[in-house]
Enzyme design. Structure first.
Site, PDB file in Angstrom:
ATOM      1  N   TYR A 163      -0.920   3.976  -9.109  1.00  0.00           N
ATOM      2  CA  TYR A 163      -1.724   4.160  -7.886  1.00  0.00           C
ATOM      3  C   TYR A 163      -1.311   3.135  -6.826  1.00  0.00           C
ATOM      4  O   TYR A 163      -1.069   3.486  -5.665  1.00  0.00           O
ATOM      5  CB  TYR A 163      -3.203   4.008  -8.255  1.00  0.00           C
ATOM      6  N   LYS A 191       0.249   3.614  -3.001  1.00  0.00           N
ATOM      7  CA  LYS A 191      -0.397   3.091  -1.790  1.00  0.00           C
ATOM      8  C   LYS A 191       0.580   2.200  -1.026  1.00  0.00           C
ATOM      9  O   LYS A 191       0.611   2.213   0.212  1.00  0.00           O
ATOM     10  CB  LYS A 191      -1.679   2.347  -2.161  1.00  0.00           C
ATOM     11  N   SER A 217      -4.654   1.420   0.572  1.00  0.00           N
ATOM     12  CA  SER A 217      -5.653   0.700  -0.226  1.00  0.00           C
ATOM     13  C   SER A 217      -5.316  -0.785  -0.223  1.00  0.00           C
ATOM     14  O   SER A 217      -4.131  -1.151  -0.230  1.00  0.00           O
ATOM     15  CB  SER A 217      -5.636   1.221  -1.667  1.00  0.00           C
TER      16      SER A 217
END
Ligand SMILES: NC(=O)c1ccc[n+]([C@@H]2O[C@H](COP(=O)([O-])OP(=O)(O)OC[C@H]3O[C@@H](n4cnc5c(N)ncnc54)[C@H](O)[C@@H]3O)[C@@H](O)[C@H]2O)c1
Length: 244
Positions: free
Chosen positions: A150, A154, A137
């Site tokens: 998160y 990533k 991401s």
């Protein structure tokens, strides 16, 4: 063991969103695609649409991952492409991230990549060929707030690509990451993430909302035989939002 001449791809989290678009793109490129998702019904719908095979799979379960990999090998005798796409995409400020939520995100977004990749690299290694693409991401580049766990996963998925490329290269396997910007997937459009478009679209070089089909071709290229000379890299696919 059955053996097919057709290249076989496993795409995780492919019942919707970016994963479904990747599955569709790979099928259009002539691959037999295994559409794997914790949502087995959604996976079946996508598999039917693209002429693939559906598997119900929780990528954070070592037993389920091994079972699905064994089933694919028994059915097709090969796994040429692995796309690690399944992930939880939470929006939680740091103060509110409980250890339980932290562990959950780590188990799906990071342990899941370990489990699929560790189960499949021996098969690819034996064949002397493989393509692995992690869906990372651009939040790792942008440092997007309210999802630190998160973003950490990533970044780790990009770290894994860099750390593993050398070992896998000796086996004929490439491993790369694709880092999308904000994309109007079902997941994003069903929650508070969609508010991000107002902020991000004006910063993009191309000022429209990204859709899953904007990401899939980059993944398909890195999964193709033509991408043999590219490994250990991260391709940012975000309409020029971040420019590093
Ligand atoms: N949409 C975006 O803006 C965006 C941006 C950058 C990166 N990404 C990444 O792209 C990937 C797909 O995102 P999306 O927006 O399409 O998500 P989405 O939420 O629309 O779809 C995710 C899919 O993963 C599945 N899944 C969840 N947990 C699973 C598990 N334990 N095992 C197997 N499957 C599981 C879900 O059932 C769902 O079908 C993710 O890795 C995400 O981090 C998305």
């Amino acid at each position: 063991m059955a053996e097919t001449a057709q290249r076989v791809a496993l795409v995780t989290g492919a019942a919707q969103g970016i994963g479904a678009a990747i599955a569709e793109e790979l099928a259009a490129d002539g691959l037999k695609v295994v559409v794997a998702d914790i949502n087995g019904e959604g996976a079946a719908t996508v598999a039917e649409r693209i002429g693939g095979v559906a598997k119900t799979l929780d990528v954070s379960s070592p037993e389920q991952v091994q079972t699905v990999v064994d089933e694919i090998v028994a059915e097709f005798g090969r796994i040429d492409v692995l796309v690690n796409n399944a992930a939880l995409v939470p929006l939680t400020s740091w103060a509110d991230i409980s250890f339980e939520e932290w562990r959950k995100v780590m188990s799906v977004n990071l342990d899941g990549i370990y489990l699929t990749t560790h189960a499949i690299t021996p098969i690819m290694g034996k064949a002397g060929y493989g393509r692995i693409v992690n869906i990372a991401s651009n939040t790792f580049v942008a440092g997007t707030p309210d999802c630190a766990h998160y973003v950490a996963t990533k970044g780790a998925s990009i770290g894994l690509v860099r750390g593993l490329a050398g070992e896998l290269g000796k086996l004929g396997i490439t491993i790369n990451a694709v880092a999308p910007g904000i994309i109007a997937s079902e997941g994003v459009m069903s929650g508070p993430h969609q508010a991000g478009f107002d902020y991000v679209v004006p910063m993009q070089a191309i000022n429209r909302r990204g859709v899953p089909a904007d990401v899939a071709p980059a993944v398909a290229f890195l999964a193709s035989e033509k991408a043999e000379w590219i490994t250990g890299q991260t391709l940012v696919v975000d309409a020029g939002h971040t420019r590093n």
